[in-house]
Motif scaffolding. Structure first.
Motif, PDB file in Angstrom:
ATOM      1  N   ALA A  10      65.444  38.464  36.266  1.00  0.00           N
ATOM      2  CA  ALA A  10      64.164  37.913  36.697  1.00  0.00           C
ATOM      3  C   ALA A  10      62.998  38.674  36.062  1.00  0.00           C
ATOM      4  CB  ALA A  10      64.047  37.958  38.218  1.00  0.00           C
ATOM      5  N   ILE A  11      63.098  39.984  36.010  1.00  0.00           N
ATOM      6  CA  ILE A  11      62.031  40.799  35.420  1.00  0.00           C
ATOM      7  C   ILE A  11      61.896  40.506  33.931  1.00  0.00           C
ATOM      8  CG2 ILE A  11      61.370  43.168  34.808  1.00  0.00           C
ATOM      9  CD1 ILE A  11      62.544  44.008  37.554  1.00  0.00           C
ATOM     10  N   GLY A  13      62.992  37.878  32.327  1.00  0.00           N
ATOM     11  CA  GLY A  13      62.616  36.479  32.161  1.00  0.00           C
ATOM     12  C   GLY A  13      61.124  36.287  32.322  1.00  0.00           C
ATOM     13  N   TYR A  14      60.540  36.896  33.343  1.00  0.00           N
ATOM     14  CA  TYR A  14      59.098  36.802  33.554  1.00  0.00           C
ATOM     15  C   TYR A  14      58.330  37.473  32.421  1.00  0.00           C
ATOM     16  CZ  TYR A  14      54.440  37.290  35.430  1.00  0.00           C
ATOM     17  OH  TYR A  14      53.084  37.240  35.581  1.00  0.00           O
ATOM     18  N   ALA A  15      58.811  38.616  31.969  1.00  0.00           N
ATOM     19  CA  ALA A  15      58.139  39.320  30.868  1.00  0.00           C
ATOM     20  C   ALA A  15      58.175  38.466  29.602  1.00  0.00           C
ATOM     21  CB  ALA A  15      58.796  40.665  30.620  1.00  0.00           C
ATOM     22  N   TRP A  17      58.383  35.155  29.446  1.00  0.00           N
ATOM     23  CA  TRP A  17      57.507  34.007  29.674  1.00  0.00           C
ATOM     24  C   TRP A  17      56.038  34.415  29.523  1.00  0.00           C
ATOM     25  CZ3 TRP A  17      54.103  33.226  33.864  1.00  0.00           C
ATOM     26  CH2 TRP A  17      53.500  31.980  33.900  1.00  0.00           C
ATOM     27  N   ALA A  18      55.665  35.564  30.074  1.00  0.00           N
ATOM     28  CA  ALA A  18      54.287  36.039  29.974  1.00  0.00           C
ATOM     29  C   ALA A  18      53.931  36.349  28.517  1.00  0.00           C
ATOM     30  CB  ALA A  18      54.084  37.281  30.832  1.00  0.00           C
ATOM     31  N   TYR A  20      55.305  34.937  25.835  1.00  0.00           N
ATOM     32  CA  TYR A  20      55.217  33.633  25.170  1.00  0.00           C
ATOM     33  C   TYR A  20      53.871  32.970  25.454  1.00  0.00           C
ATOM     34  CZ  TYR A  20      55.950  28.670  24.355  1.00  0.00           C
ATOM     35  OH  TYR A  20      55.814  27.368  23.948  1.00  0.00           O
ATOM     36  N   ARG A  21      53.436  33.006  26.708  1.00  0.00           N
ATOM     37  CA  ARG A  21      52.159  32.416  27.097  1.00  0.00           C
ATOM     38  C   ARG A  21      50.994  33.139  26.422  1.00  0.00           C
ATOM     39  NH1 ARG A  21      50.300  32.514  33.234  1.00  0.00           N
ATOM     40  NH2 ARG A  21      50.243  34.684  32.641  1.00  0.00           N
TER      41      ARG A  21
END
Length: 53
Positions: A10-11, A13-15, A17-18, A20-21
């Motif tokens: 989860a950590i 994955g969020y990193a 995604w952030a 990429y954004r």
């Protein structure tokens, strides 16, 4: 062990995604990526050449 993998996934994955954004918004330019773009009073949408005339 399984909980550590889920939390770690989860950590990361969020990193990812952030990141990429961030890359996607940085390619749009300064004003296109701004969160207050619709209510901003700066002249980012006007070309610099038009201001010189």
């Amino acid at each position: 062990m399984l909980a550590n993998l889920i939390i770690g996934g989860a950590i990361f994955g969020y990193a990812g995604w952030a990141f990429y954004r961030f890359i996607k918004k940085s390619k749009e330019g300064k004003c296109a990526a701004c969160s207050i773009q619709s209510s901003c009073s700066s002249n980012c949408s006007v070309n610099q050449d038009e201001n010189l005339k």
